[in-house]
Design a protein around this motif. Structure first.
Motif, PDB file in Angstrom:
ATOM      1  N   MET A   1      -6.958 -16.513 -51.371  1.00  0.00           N
ATOM      2  CA  MET A   1      -7.257 -17.552 -51.945  1.00  0.00           C
ATOM      3  C   MET A   1      -7.679 -18.826 -51.362  1.00  0.00           C
ATOM      4  N   THR A   2      -7.091 -19.178 -50.085  1.00  0.00           N
ATOM      5  CA  THR A   2      -7.481 -20.423 -49.498  1.00  0.00           C
ATOM      6  C   THR A   2      -8.899 -19.954 -49.036  1.00  0.00           C
ATOM      7  N   CYS A   3      -9.379 -19.113 -48.631  1.00  0.00           N
ATOM      8  CA  CYS A   3     -10.821 -18.662 -48.068  1.00  0.00           C
ATOM      9  C   CYS A   3     -11.863 -18.953 -49.293  1.00  0.00           C
ATOM     10  N   LYS A   4     -11.440 -18.628 -50.734  1.00  0.00           N
ATOM     11  CA  LYS A   4     -12.270 -18.977 -51.734  1.00  0.00           C
ATOM     12  C   LYS A   4     -12.565 -20.461 -51.825  1.00  0.00           C
ATOM     13  N   ARG A   5     -11.248 -21.392 -51.531  1.00  0.00           N
ATOM     14  CA  ARG A   5     -11.423 -22.754 -51.887  1.00  0.00           C
ATOM     15  C   ARG A   5     -12.281 -23.244 -50.622  1.00  0.00           C
ATOM     16  N   ILE A   6     -12.193 -22.703 -49.570  1.00  0.00           N
ATOM     17  CA  ILE A   6     -13.045 -23.326 -48.260  1.00  0.00           C
ATOM     18  C   ILE A   6     -14.503 -23.009 -48.853  1.00  0.00           C
ATOM     19  N   ILE A   7     -14.651 -21.851 -49.337  1.00  0.00           N
ATOM     20  CA  ILE A   7     -16.188 -21.826 -49.641  1.00  0.00           C
ATOM     21  C   ILE A   7     -16.733 -22.413 -50.578  1.00  0.00           C
ATOM     22  N   ALA A   8     -15.734 -22.708 -51.478  1.00  0.00           N
ATOM     23  CA  ALA A   8     -16.245 -23.791 -52.700  1.00  0.00           C
ATOM     24  C   ALA A   8     -16.281 -25.008 -52.243  1.00  0.00           C
ATOM     25  N   LEU A  21     -26.510 -37.676 -44.706  1.00  0.00           N
ATOM     26  CA  LEU A  21     -24.981 -38.097 -44.670  1.00  0.00           C
ATOM     27  C   LEU A  21     -24.067 -36.899 -44.363  1.00  0.00           C
ATOM     28  N   LEU A  22     -24.648 -35.639 -44.412  1.00  0.00           N
ATOM     29  CA  LEU A  22     -23.742 -34.396 -44.410  1.00  0.00           C
ATOM     30  C   LEU A  22     -22.726 -34.431 -42.980  1.00  0.00           C
ATOM     31  N   GLY A  23     -23.646 -34.834 -41.982  1.00  0.00           N
ATOM     32  CA  GLY A  23     -22.627 -34.727 -40.792  1.00  0.00           C
ATOM     33  C   GLY A  23     -21.602 -35.654 -40.751  1.00  0.00           C
ATOM     34  N   ARG A  24     -21.943 -36.679 -41.125  1.00  0.00           N
ATOM     35  CA  ARG A  24     -20.738 -37.906 -41.173  1.00  0.00           C
ATOM     36  C   ARG A  24     -19.688 -37.381 -42.155  1.00  0.00           C
ATOM     37  N   VAL A  25     -20.139 -36.864 -43.427  1.00  0.00           N
ATOM     38  CA  VAL A  25     -19.138 -36.520 -44.133  1.00  0.00           C
ATOM     39  C   VAL A  25     -18.369 -35.461 -43.856  1.00  0.00           C
ATOM     40  N   VAL A  28     -15.906 -36.802 -41.221  1.00  0.00           N
ATOM     41  CA  VAL A  28     -14.596 -37.330 -41.605  1.00  0.00           C
ATOM     42  C   VAL A  28     -13.632 -36.327 -42.553  1.00  0.00           C
ATOM     43  N   ASP A  29     -14.236 -35.148 -42.994  1.00  0.00           N
ATOM     44  CA  ASP A  29     -13.525 -34.123 -43.757  1.00  0.00           C
ATOM     45  C   ASP A  29     -12.646 -33.559 -42.589  1.00  0.00           C
ATOM     46  N   LEU A  34      -7.429 -32.663 -39.834  1.00  0.00           N
ATOM     47  CA  LEU A  34      -6.811 -32.463 -38.523  1.00  0.00           C
ATOM     48  C   LEU A  34      -5.886 -33.304 -38.276  1.00  0.00           C
ATOM     49  N   ALA A  35      -6.050 -34.851 -38.443  1.00  0.00           N
ATOM     50  CA  ALA A  35      -5.280 -35.765 -38.129  1.00  0.00           C
ATOM     51  C   ALA A  35      -3.894 -35.885 -38.729  1.00  0.00           C
TER      52      ALA A  35
END
Length: 93
Positions: A1-8, A21-25, A28-29, A34-35
């Motif tokens: 299920m987690t893999c589906k969320r990551i793809i979505a 802005l995709l690189g910046r977003v 930050v994501d 990770l933080a």
């Protein structure tokens, strides 16, 4: 299920975030994701020692559910699911 969320999530991010802005977003994501991981490790043992392992797991699950539901009620968060998002051309704000 987690893999589906990551793809979505990755698909929604690429569709809805302007190309400029995709690189910046994405940065930050990943930074936020990770933080917070070391913080969870640092808090888990003292909390489990204070209230017990079972209560810690239940509390963590409840806190996660409440935070998730709270974010789902922010304006515009679920617009992607309802098809209300405005389709933007790549590179436009």
């Amino acid at each position: 299920m987690t893999c589906k969320r990551i793809i979505a999530w990755a698909t929604a991010k690429q569709r809805l975030v302007p190309t400029a802005l995709l690189g910046r977003v994405s940065s930050v994501d990943w930074f936020v994701s990770l933080a917070l991981l070391p913080l969870s490790y640092a808090l888990a043992a003292p909390v489990a020692a204070a209230i017990g392992v079972r209560a810690t797991f239940i509390g963590a699950g409840l806190i996660g559910a409440v935070v998730t539901l709270a974010f789902l009620h922010l304006p515009g968060v679920r617009a992607v699911e309802r098809g209300e998002s405005s389709e933007r051309e790549p590179g436009t704000a």
